[in-house]
Motif scaffolding. Sequence first.
Motif, mmCIF file in Angstrom:
data_model
loop_
_atom_site.group_PDB
_atom_site.id
_atom_site.type_symbol
_atom_site.label_atom_id
_atom_site.label_comp_id
_atom_site.label_asym_id
_atom_site.label_seq_id
_atom_site.Cartn_x
_atom_site.Cartn_y
_atom_site.Cartn_z
ATOM 1 N N ALA A 178 -62.821 69.597 -20.056
ATOM 2 C CA ALA A 178 -62.187 68.412 -20.656
ATOM 3 C C ALA A 178 -61.072 67.988 -19.719
ATOM 4 O O ALA A 178 -60.394 68.832 -19.120
ATOM 5 N N GLY A 179 -60.895 66.681 -19.559
ATOM 6 C CA GLY A 179 -59.857 66.189 -18.657
ATOM 7 C C GLY A 179 -59.826 64.671 -18.645
ATOM 8 O O GLY A 179 -60.253 64.036 -19.618
ATOM 9 N N ARG A 180 -59.300 64.109 -17.553
ATOM 10 C CA ARG A 180 -59.185 62.648 -17.426
ATOM 11 C C ARG A 180 -59.947 62.161 -16.215
ATOM 12 O O ARG A 180 -59.889 62.791 -15.151
ATOM 13 N N VAL A 181 -60.622 61.023 -16.361
ATOM 14 C CA VAL A 181 -61.304 60.405 -15.229
ATOM 15 C C VAL A 181 -60.241 59.946 -14.243
ATOM 16 O O VAL A 181 -59.302 59.236 -14.623
ATOM 17 N N ASP A 182 -60.333 60.381 -12.971
ATOM 18 C CA ASP A 182 -59.307 59.962 -12.002
ATOM 19 C C ASP A 182 -59.900 59.125 -10.882
ATOM 20 O O ASP A 182 -59.153 58.554 -10.089
ATOM 21 N N MET A 183 -61.228 59.019 -10.794
ATOM 22 C CA MET A 183 -61.839 58.188 -9.757
ATOM 23 C C MET A 183 -63.273 57.857 -10.187
ATOM 24 O O MET A 183 -63.934 58.691 -10.828
ATOM 25 N N ILE A 184 -63.706 56.643 -9.820
ATOM 26 C CA ILE A 184 -65.048 56.192 -10.216
ATOM 27 C C ILE A 184 -65.847 55.898 -8.949
ATOM 28 O O ILE A 184 -65.333 55.244 -8.037
ATOM 29 N N GLY A 185 -67.099 56.366 -8.921
ATOM 30 C CA GLY A 185 -67.967 56.055 -7.787
ATOM 31 C C GLY A 185 -68.416 54.595 -7.836
ATOM 32 O O GLY A 185 -68.183 53.910 -8.839
ATOM 33 N N SER A 186 -69.080 54.153 -6.777
ATOM 34 C CA SER A 186 -69.498 52.743 -6.747
ATOM 35 C C SER A 186 -70.602 52.503 -7.786
ATOM 36 O O SER A 186 -71.222 53.439 -8.277
ATOM 37 N N ALA A 216 -72.370 50.508 -11.368
ATOM 38 C CA ALA A 216 -72.024 50.371 -12.793
ATOM 39 C C ALA A 216 -71.573 51.716 -13.354
ATOM 40 O O ALA A 216 -72.070 52.763 -12.941
ATOM 41 N N ASN A 217 -70.599 51.654 -14.266
ATOM 42 C CA ASN A 217 -70.098 52.902 -14.845
ATOM 43 C C ASN A 217 -69.555 52.625 -16.231
ATOM 44 O O ASN A 217 -68.907 51.607 -16.456
ATOM 45 N N ARG A 218 -69.852 53.536 -17.186
ATOM 46 C CA ARG A 218 -69.368 53.298 -18.553
ATOM 47 C C ARG A 218 -67.971 53.856 -18.769
ATOM 48 O O ARG A 218 -67.402 53.703 -19.844
ATOM 49 N N PHE A 219 -67.395 54.515 -17.757
ATOM 50 C CA PHE A 219 -66.036 55.074 -17.902
ATOM 51 C C PHE A 219 -65.043 54.308 -17.033
ATOM 52 O O PHE A 219 -65.425 53.620 -16.091
ATOM 53 N N ARG A 220 -63.755 54.487 -17.364
ATOM 54 C CA ARG A 220 -62.685 53.880 -16.557
ATOM 55 C C ARG A 220 -61.682 54.955 -16.178
ATOM 56 O O ARG A 220 -61.549 55.974 -16.897
ATOM 57 N N VAL A 221 -60.971 54.706 -15.078
ATOM 58 C CA VAL A 221 -59.925 55.654 -14.668
ATOM 59 C C VAL A 221 -58.938 55.818 -15.830
ATOM 60 O O VAL A 221 -58.541 54.837 -16.451
ATOM 61 N N GLY A 222 -58.596 57.059 -16.134
ATOM 62 C CA GLY A 222 -57.651 57.324 -17.214
ATOM 63 C C GLY A 222 -58.321 57.761 -18.509
ATOM 64 O O GLY A 222 -57.670 58.316 -19.392
ATOM 65 N N ASP A 223 -59.631 57.505 -18.627
ATOM 66 C CA ASP A 223 -60.331 57.919 -19.860
ATOM 67 C C ASP A 223 -60.233 59.428 -20.051
ATOM 68 O O ASP A 223 -60.383 60.202 -19.090
ATOM 69 N N GLN A 224 -60.021 59.833 -21.286
ATOM 70 C CA GLN A 224 -60.073 61.267 -21.602
ATOM 71 C C GLN A 224 -61.509 61.613 -21.958
ATOM 72 O O GLN A 224 -62.101 60.985 -22.849
ATOM 73 N N VAL A 225 -62.063 62.574 -21.257
ATOM 74 C CA VAL A 225 -63.486 62.894 -21.412
ATOM 75 C C VAL A 225 -63.680 64.405 -21.533
ATOM 76 O O VAL A 225 -62.797 65.195 -21.169
ATOM 77 N N PHE A 226 -64.846 64.777 -22.064
ATOM 78 C CA PHE A 226 -65.228 66.194 -22.040
ATOM 79 C C PHE A 226 -66.733 66.272 -21.915
ATOM 80 O O PHE A 226 -67.442 65.289 -22.131
ATOM 81 N N GLY A 227 -67.212 67.456 -21.522
ATOM 82 C CA GLY A 227 -68.649 67.569 -21.353
ATOM 83 C C GLY A 227 -69.083 68.908 -20.806
ATOM 84 O O GLY A 227 -68.327 69.889 -20.798
ATOM 85 N N ARG A 228 -70.320 68.900 -20.369
ATOM 86 C CA ARG A 228 -70.939 70.123 -19.840
ATOM 87 C C ARG A 228 -71.725 69.740 -18.596
ATOM 88 O O ARG A 228 -72.530 68.801 -18.649
ATOM 89 N N ILE A 229 -71.485 70.433 -17.496
ATOM 90 C CA ILE A 229 -72.243 70.108 -16.292
ATOM 91 C C ILE A 229 -73.542 70.907 -16.281
ATOM 92 O O ILE A 229 -73.647 71.951 -16.944
ATOM 93 N N ALA A 230 -74.514 70.400 -15.541
ATOM 94 C CA ALA A 230 -75.773 71.126 -15.408
ATOM 95 C C ALA A 230 -75.503 72.336 -14.518
ATOM 96 O O ALA A 230 -74.987 72.184 -13.420
ATOM 97 N N ALA A 231 -75.814 73.506 -14.986
ATOM 98 C CA ALA A 231 -75.411 74.703 -14.243
ATOM 99 C C ALA A 231 -76.598 75.441 -13.663
ATOM 100 O O ALA A 231 -77.603 75.570 -14.315
ATOM 101 N N PRO A 232 -76.364 76.056 -12.540
ATOM 102 C CA PRO A 232 -75.425 75.686 -11.486
ATOM 103 C C PRO A 232 -76.202 74.975 -10.376
ATOM 104 O O PRO A 232 -76.569 75.596 -9.402
ATOM 105 N N THR A 233 -76.497 73.716 -10.608
ATOM 106 C CA THR A 233 -77.415 73.009 -9.721
ATOM 107 C C THR A 233 -76.726 71.926 -8.900
ATOM 108 O O THR A 233 -77.261 71.497 -7.890
#
Length: 320
Positions: free
Chosen positions: A67-75, A77-94
């Motif tokens: 869990a944390g904050r979005v601090d940078m967005i790749g080029s 379309a993106n549904r998130f913005r810098v500063g958004d508080q987000v949480f999740g699960r990454i695909a492990a360990p790929t």
Amino acid sequence: MRAIAVSAFRADPALVELPKPEPEAGEVRVRIEYAALNPCDWQAAQGSPDEDPTPHAFPLVVGVDFAGRVDMIGSGANRFRVGDQVFGRIAAPTADTGTYVSGTYCDYVSVPQDSVITLVPDDLPLRTAAALPSAGMTAAQILEIAVHRGHESLLVIGAAGGVGSYLTQLASARDVRVIAAVRGDERGRMAALGATATIDTTDRSLEEGVRETCPDGVDALVDLVSATPEAFAARATLVRGGGIALTTRGVAAGAALPADVTGIDFRLEPTPVLLDVLAEGAAEGVLRVPIDIELPLEKAPQALDRNRTGGARGKTVIVL
Ligand SMILES: NC(=O)c1ccc[n+]([C@@H]2O[C@H](COP(=O)([O-])OP(=O)(O)OC[C@H]3O[C@@H](n4cnc5c(N)ncnc54)[C@H](OP(=O)(O)O)[C@@H]3O)[C@@H](O)[C@H]2O)c1
């Protein structure tokens, strides 16, 4: 950035410095504030004996929940913005960045914006959100399997840990009776989470405890503990005819189960929608998030070691 990583399978996890990941097109970079510990973290760091990693697969950063904050967005379309508080699960360990394999016991992670990541509700603390993904989604999906089949009694072995603590609450909220099998006197804690009965297997036999509550056997066994097909098959004899025996340890396929009991090798299929459901439940206070231990990143290797030997009571959260 700081990270806890292994330099080879079965090597000791250690604090290292790694480059910050740059978000690619369609990705977000998250400044992680909390990660949660799951047994799959040390299991992945151990690797399986027949695994043959390519040389660039190390260092491997430990961890999947964050869990944390979005601090940078790749080029793109993106549904998130810098500063958004987000949480999740990454695909492990790929997720291989080219120089190391991504994990979440570190300061930054880049993930695809359409992966298992979602916004944290305003009224949910980030540390609470971090403790939800793997164990919460596992509990919710196991319960769906049981409820879908109309099962009304669940025997949960290893009920005091992360998955068991969530499963007990979610099941009792759906009027499913939970018999919680634990080691130690956890009656008060498990009853508070909604367990109908708690069996301390260091004090009495599992069979005796189950017979007392469900003389004809339980509808469903959820075994979070048995590491061999033999141990799992022995516990499946506590299930009534027509019931299910589910394991999260991948031991059902090789188990000689009673003919009228269906074995299930559970595999988590994480989704962002399920994260939203869990976050809403936690924000409303319907789902309690049992955080047992909170510790700084440097102490994560010891926490992984401790989890391997057992004794989890809810979730361990790592502060970045
Ligand atoms: N297949 C999947 O997709 C999937 C998904 C999630 C989790 N998992 C696996 O499921 C397992 C449980 O996950 P978790 O997150 O709940 O782990 P956890 O938080 O570490 O909890 C495990 C619990 O089991 C208890 N335990 C161990 N041996 C026991 C025994 N003989 N009788 C009763 N309780 C016992 C431990 O406490 P004591 O040691 O004090 O008894 C602890 O409370 C892990 O192996 C994990 O890798 C698999």
